[in-house]
Enzyme design. Structure first.
Site, PDB file in Angstrom:
ATOM      1  N   GLU A 198      31.596  14.998 -18.882  1.00  0.00           N
ATOM      2  CA  GLU A 198      30.358  15.127 -19.655  1.00  0.00           C
ATOM      3  C   GLU A 198      29.739  16.503 -19.469  1.00  0.00           C
ATOM      4  O   GLU A 198      29.557  16.972 -18.349  1.00  0.00           O
ATOM      5  CB  GLU A 198      29.368  14.058 -19.194  1.00  0.00           C
ATOM      6  CG  GLU A 198      28.005  14.112 -19.870  1.00  0.00           C
ATOM      7  CD  GLU A 198      27.071  13.033 -19.354  1.00  0.00           C
ATOM      8  OE1 GLU A 198      26.106  12.699 -20.070  1.00  0.00           O
ATOM      9  OE2 GLU A 198      27.309  12.524 -18.234  1.00  0.00           O
ATOM     10  N   HIS A 254      31.614   3.071 -24.827  1.00  0.00           N
ATOM     11  CA  HIS A 254      30.335   3.726 -25.120  1.00  0.00           C
ATOM     12  C   HIS A 254      30.488   4.769 -26.219  1.00  0.00           C
ATOM     13  O   HIS A 254      31.583   4.985 -26.744  1.00  0.00           O
ATOM     14  CB  HIS A 254      29.748   4.363 -23.853  1.00  0.00           C
ATOM     15  CG  HIS A 254      30.644   5.340 -23.171  1.00  0.00           C
ATOM     16  ND1 HIS A 254      30.815   6.642 -23.594  1.00  0.00           N
ATOM     17  CD2 HIS A 254      31.451   5.209 -22.073  1.00  0.00           C
ATOM     18  CE1 HIS A 254      31.659   7.272 -22.802  1.00  0.00           C
ATOM     19  NE2 HIS A 254      32.066   6.425 -21.870  1.00  0.00           N
ATOM     20  N   HIS A 264      24.494  11.407 -26.252  1.00  0.00           N
ATOM     21  CA  HIS A 264      23.123  11.063 -26.602  1.00  0.00           C
ATOM     22  C   HIS A 264      22.260  12.312 -26.524  1.00  0.00           C
ATOM     23  O   HIS A 264      22.635  13.324 -25.909  1.00  0.00           O
ATOM     24  CB  HIS A 264      22.576   9.990 -25.648  1.00  0.00           C
ATOM     25  CG  HIS A 264      22.737  10.342 -24.193  1.00  0.00           C
ATOM     26  ND1 HIS A 264      21.892  11.216 -23.534  1.00  0.00           N
ATOM     27  CD2 HIS A 264      23.667   9.956 -23.273  1.00  0.00           C
ATOM     28  CE1 HIS A 264      22.289  11.344 -22.273  1.00  0.00           C
ATOM     29  NE2 HIS A 264      23.363  10.607 -22.081  1.00  0.00           N
ATOM     30  N   HIS A 304      18.036  10.032 -21.650  1.00  0.00           N
ATOM     31  CA  HIS A 304      18.376   9.480 -22.964  1.00  0.00           C
ATOM     32  C   HIS A 304      17.146   9.746 -23.829  1.00  0.00           C
ATOM     33  O   HIS A 304      16.225   8.941 -23.888  1.00  0.00           O
ATOM     34  CB  HIS A 304      18.698   7.986 -22.880  1.00  0.00           C
ATOM     35  CG  HIS A 304      19.946   7.698 -22.120  1.00  0.00           C
ATOM     36  ND1 HIS A 304      20.260   6.459 -21.618  1.00  0.00           N
ATOM     37  CD2 HIS A 304      20.993   8.496 -21.762  1.00  0.00           C
ATOM     38  CE1 HIS A 304      21.420   6.495 -20.984  1.00  0.00           C
ATOM     39  NE2 HIS A 304      21.880   7.722 -21.063  1.00  0.00           N
ATOM     40  N   GLU A 313      30.392  13.222 -23.913  1.00  0.00           N
ATOM     41  CA  GLU A 313      30.918  12.554 -22.722  1.00  0.00           C
ATOM     42  C   GLU A 313      31.946  11.456 -23.035  1.00  0.00           C
ATOM     43  O   GLU A 313      31.723  10.283 -22.761  1.00  0.00           O
ATOM     44  CB  GLU A 313      29.771  11.956 -21.920  1.00  0.00           C
ATOM     45  CG  GLU A 313      28.787  11.104 -22.729  1.00  0.00           C
ATOM     46  CD  GLU A 313      27.706  10.489 -21.871  1.00  0.00           C
ATOM     47  OE1 GLU A 313      28.048   9.856 -20.856  1.00  0.00           O
ATOM     48  OE2 GLU A 313      26.528  10.640 -22.215  1.00  0.00           O
ATOM     49  N   ASP A 358      22.484  16.172 -17.436  1.00  0.00           N
ATOM     50  CA  ASP A 358      23.269  14.936 -17.318  1.00  0.00           C
ATOM     51  C   ASP A 358      24.744  15.318 -17.381  1.00  0.00           C
ATOM     52  O   ASP A 358      25.309  15.462 -18.468  1.00  0.00           O
ATOM     53  CB  ASP A 358      22.882  13.994 -18.461  1.00  0.00           C
ATOM     54  CG  ASP A 358      23.622  12.659 -18.401  1.00  0.00           C
ATOM     55  OD1 ASP A 358      24.371  12.422 -17.447  1.00  0.00           O
ATOM     56  OD2 ASP A 358      23.435  11.845 -19.330  1.00  0.00           O
ATOM     57  N   HIS A 382      27.667   2.066 -15.311  1.00  0.00           N
ATOM     58  CA  HIS A 382      26.420   2.399 -14.610  1.00  0.00           C
ATOM     59  C   HIS A 382      26.464   1.884 -13.169  1.00  0.00           C
ATOM     60  O   HIS A 382      25.520   1.273 -12.691  1.00  0.00           O
ATOM     61  CB  HIS A 382      25.218   1.824 -15.360  1.00  0.00           C
ATOM     62  CG  HIS A 382      24.899   2.556 -16.628  1.00  0.00           C
ATOM     63  ND1 HIS A 382      24.014   2.078 -17.563  1.00  0.00           N
ATOM     64  CD2 HIS A 382      25.354   3.746 -17.113  1.00  0.00           C
ATOM     65  CE1 HIS A 382      23.943   2.937 -18.578  1.00  0.00           C
ATOM     66  NE2 HIS A 382      24.748   3.950 -18.322  1.00  0.00           N
ATOM     67  N   ASP A 408      28.522  11.106 -11.920  1.00  0.00           N
ATOM     68  CA  ASP A 408      27.656  11.253 -13.093  1.00  0.00           C
ATOM     69  C   ASP A 408      26.241  11.428 -12.554  1.00  0.00           C
ATOM     70  O   ASP A 408      25.598  10.469 -12.129  1.00  0.00           O
ATOM     71  CB  ASP A 408      27.764   9.993 -13.965  1.00  0.00           C
ATOM     72  CG  ASP A 408      26.969  10.096 -15.259  1.00  0.00           C
ATOM     73  OD1 ASP A 408      26.013  10.880 -15.330  1.00  0.00           O
ATOM     74  OD2 ASP A 408      27.292   9.339 -16.213  1.00  0.00           O
ATOM     75  N   ASP A 435       0.813  -1.219   0.000  1.00  0.00           N
ATOM     76  CA  ASP A 435       0.000   0.000   0.000  1.00  0.00           C
ATOM     77  C   ASP A 435       0.847   1.270   0.000  1.00  0.00           C
ATOM     78  O   ASP A 435       0.376   2.348   0.345  1.00  0.00           O
ATOM     79  CB  ASP A 435      -0.957   0.013   1.191  1.00  0.00           C
ATOM     80  CG  ASP A 435      -0.224  -0.016   2.524  1.00  0.00           C
ATOM     81  OD1 ASP A 435       1.010  -0.213   2.519  1.00  0.00           O
ATOM     82  OD2 ASP A 435      -0.875   0.149   3.576  1.00  0.00           O
ATOM     83  N   TYR A 458      38.725   4.227 -19.575  1.00  0.00           N
ATOM     84  CA  TYR A 458      38.588   3.324 -18.428  1.00  0.00           C
ATOM     85  C   TYR A 458      39.625   2.216 -18.593  1.00  0.00           C
ATOM     86  O   TYR A 458      39.556   1.438 -19.550  1.00  0.00           O
ATOM     87  CB  TYR A 458      37.174   2.734 -18.381  1.00  0.00           C
ATOM     88  CG  TYR A 458      36.096   3.771 -18.642  1.00  0.00           C
ATOM     89  CD1 TYR A 458      35.506   4.466 -17.593  1.00  0.00           C
ATOM     90  CD2 TYR A 458      35.695   4.062 -19.950  1.00  0.00           C
ATOM     91  CE1 TYR A 458      34.526   5.430 -17.846  1.00  0.00           C
ATOM     92  CE2 TYR A 458      34.726   5.018 -20.205  1.00  0.00           C
ATOM     93  CZ  TYR A 458      34.147   5.702 -19.151  1.00  0.00           C
ATOM     94  OH  TYR A 458      33.185   6.641 -19.407  1.00  0.00           O
ATOM     95  N   ARG A 489      35.621  10.097 -16.922  1.00  0.00           N
ATOM     96  CA  ARG A 489      34.633  10.560 -17.894  1.00  0.00           C
ATOM     97  C   ARG A 489      34.346  12.035 -17.602  1.00  0.00           C
ATOM     98  O   ARG A 489      34.256  12.428 -16.438  1.00  0.00           O
ATOM     99  CB  ARG A 489      33.347   9.729 -17.801  1.00  0.00           C
ATOM    100  CG  ARG A 489      32.272  10.131 -18.809  1.00  0.00           C
ATOM    101  CD  ARG A 489      31.185   9.072 -18.961  1.00  0.00           C
ATOM    102  NE  ARG A 489      30.381   8.844 -17.771  1.00  0.00           N
ATOM    103  CZ  ARG A 489      30.471   7.765 -16.990  1.00  0.00           C
ATOM    104  NH1 ARG A 489      31.357   6.818 -17.254  1.00  0.00           N
ATOM    105  NH2 ARG A 489      29.689   7.625 -15.924  1.00  0.00           N
TER     106      ARG A 489
END
Length: 430
Positions: free
Chosen positions: A399, A342, A346, A353, A376, A270, A242, A259, A41, A380, A397
């Site tokens: 961005e 990557h 985007h 995204h 970005e 972002d 991520h 990030d 609930d 790594y 990174r």
């Protein structure tokens, strides 16, 4: 009850323009995001589906929108007023107030959706919808079409179902001045929050503590929420693109990758910054950091109308390969995805995204003035890789959020420090 802090004419204009693009035999049917239960609930915080919000500004669950050429052209189905429920969950608009507030041609009790829709389907053959936003609604809608088929068994032209995302995404890609203003504000809020995190970072502080500082800053600036779950990754966690646990303790000598972004009036920011936990880059960290920063600057310079998204992705791969080869980290181009897995960025907007139709491998997708996107690049370096020992475990990174202008680009997040000396100076003052 929630009302957007902008003129309802903005949403009405979007609907009117979309309706004008329809043929007489076409209809759009969109459902709201359902309310998800965390426990039996207790619900999760609610956020409206972005496509639905784009056309309505309406934030209640259990609602749907129908658009068509024939009058009434915009029909919003909403929950009726229920004093007992509203005592617990807050006031609902109800059909009458929703109609006047959100400038709809008609508003109807959502419990009457199936019967009302049957009367609206006359001469309609093409139906735009988005499946899987609300499975209960999908089932109810399918039942209407089953009933229609039973009612008109000899009908020669069956319904043709089309994806409404294709139709609406093309409009969402190009941002209006109003939308750019919202994204700029989201970047401004995020800039202050990132800066406060940098100042608070030191050995012994937990990633979760820093995440809490970020969220507190957003809310103190009246942002309702993050635009996505923030990534607060120290040390080797920065190698996980991520990483979401945000549970470790920041160690002296490690880097911290943050990030995270604010959402303002449904529009996302972002931003990513990477900085030393102890406030001072090591020589090796500085080398890789400056390489990533220089690559990012070149990619931002490449953003302009008429350039394909794919060509900038290719440029990113070439630039990062060149600097990694220079530092003895990589020999063969085929291994680049080990260190840069990557794309360069985007689209950005109501979704972090943004919009459904962008395919990074589509060689024809071309940037246009009014688009907003991220830039970005990152490097790594896994500890398991056969690379110089001094570089192992470094994950970086950087961005920013960028607007494509008529002549080039504008960095909307330009006030967030990213030069080595700026970061070190900022952290030294904390």
């Amino acid at each position: 009850m929630k009302i957007p802090q902008c003129s309802m004419d903005i949403f009405k204009k979007r609907r009117d323009e979309l309706i004008s693009s329809l043929k007489d035999n076409e209809m759009i049917i969109l459902s709201s995001q359902p309310l998800y239960l965390r426990q039996h609930d207790v619900a999760f915080p609610y956020r409206q589906d972005s496509f639905f919000y784009y056309l309505t500004g309406f934030e209640e669950s259990n609602s749907c929108l129908v658009l068509r050429k024939k009058s009434p052209s915009s029909i919003l189905f909403v929950q009726k007023n229920d004093p007992e429920r509203e005592l617990w969950d807050g006031a609902l608009f109800g059909p009458d107030r929703a109609k006047s507030t959100f400038l709809m041609d008609a508003c109807v009790d959502v419990e009457e959706f199936q019967d009302t829709l049957l009367s609206l389907l006359e001469n309609i053959t093409n139906i735009y919808r988005i499946r899987s936003v609300n499975k209960v609604f999908d089932h109810e809608l399918d039942q209407v079409f089953v009933e229609q088929k039973a009612k008109y068994p000899d009908r020669r032209t069956p319904y043709r179902f089309l994806d409404a995302r294709d139709l609406i995404s093309k409009r969402r890609m190009i941002k209006s001045e109003f939308e750019i203003k919202q994204i700029r504000k989201a970047c401004q809020i995020s800039t202050l929050a990132h800066t406060q995190v940098m100042k608070a970072c030191k050995p012994g502080v937990t990633e979760r503590h820093l995440h809490g500082i970020f969220i507190q800053s957003l809310m103190s600036q009246q942002a309702v929420r993050e635009s996505y779950g923030g990534i607060f990754a120290s040390g080797d966690h920065a190698l996980v693109l991520h990483y979401m646990d945000n549970a470790d303790t920041c160690q002296d000598g490690d880097l911290m990758l943050v990030d995270a972004g604010a959402e303002w009036e449904y529009y996302a920011s972002d931003l990513t910054r990477t900085f030393p936990v102890n406030g001072k880059f090591s020589a090796e960290q500085k080398i890789i950091y400056n390489h990533v920063l220089n690559v990012q600057k070149e990619l931002i310079q490449a953003v302009r109308p008429g350039v394909t998204h794919r060509s900038i992705n290719t440029k990113a791969l070439e630039l990062i390969f060149a600097v990694l080869k220079q530092e003895g980290v990589i020999k063969n181009k085929k291994d680049i995805r080990t260190f840069y897995p990557h794309g360069f960025g985007h689209l950005l907007g109501l979704d972090v995204h943004d919009v459904y139709c962008l395919d990074e491998d589509d060689a024809t997708f071309t940037l246009q003035a009014g688009m907003t996107l991220t830039v970005e690049p990152g490097i790594y370096i896994p500890r398991s890789a056969e690379v110089p020992e001094k570089f192992k475990g470094i994950g970086i990174r950087i961005e920013d959020n960028v607007l494509v202008t008529e002549t080039g680009s504008e960095v909307l997040s330009c006030h967030l420090p990213k030069e080595v000396d700026e970061i070190e100076s900022l952290m030294a003052k904390s």
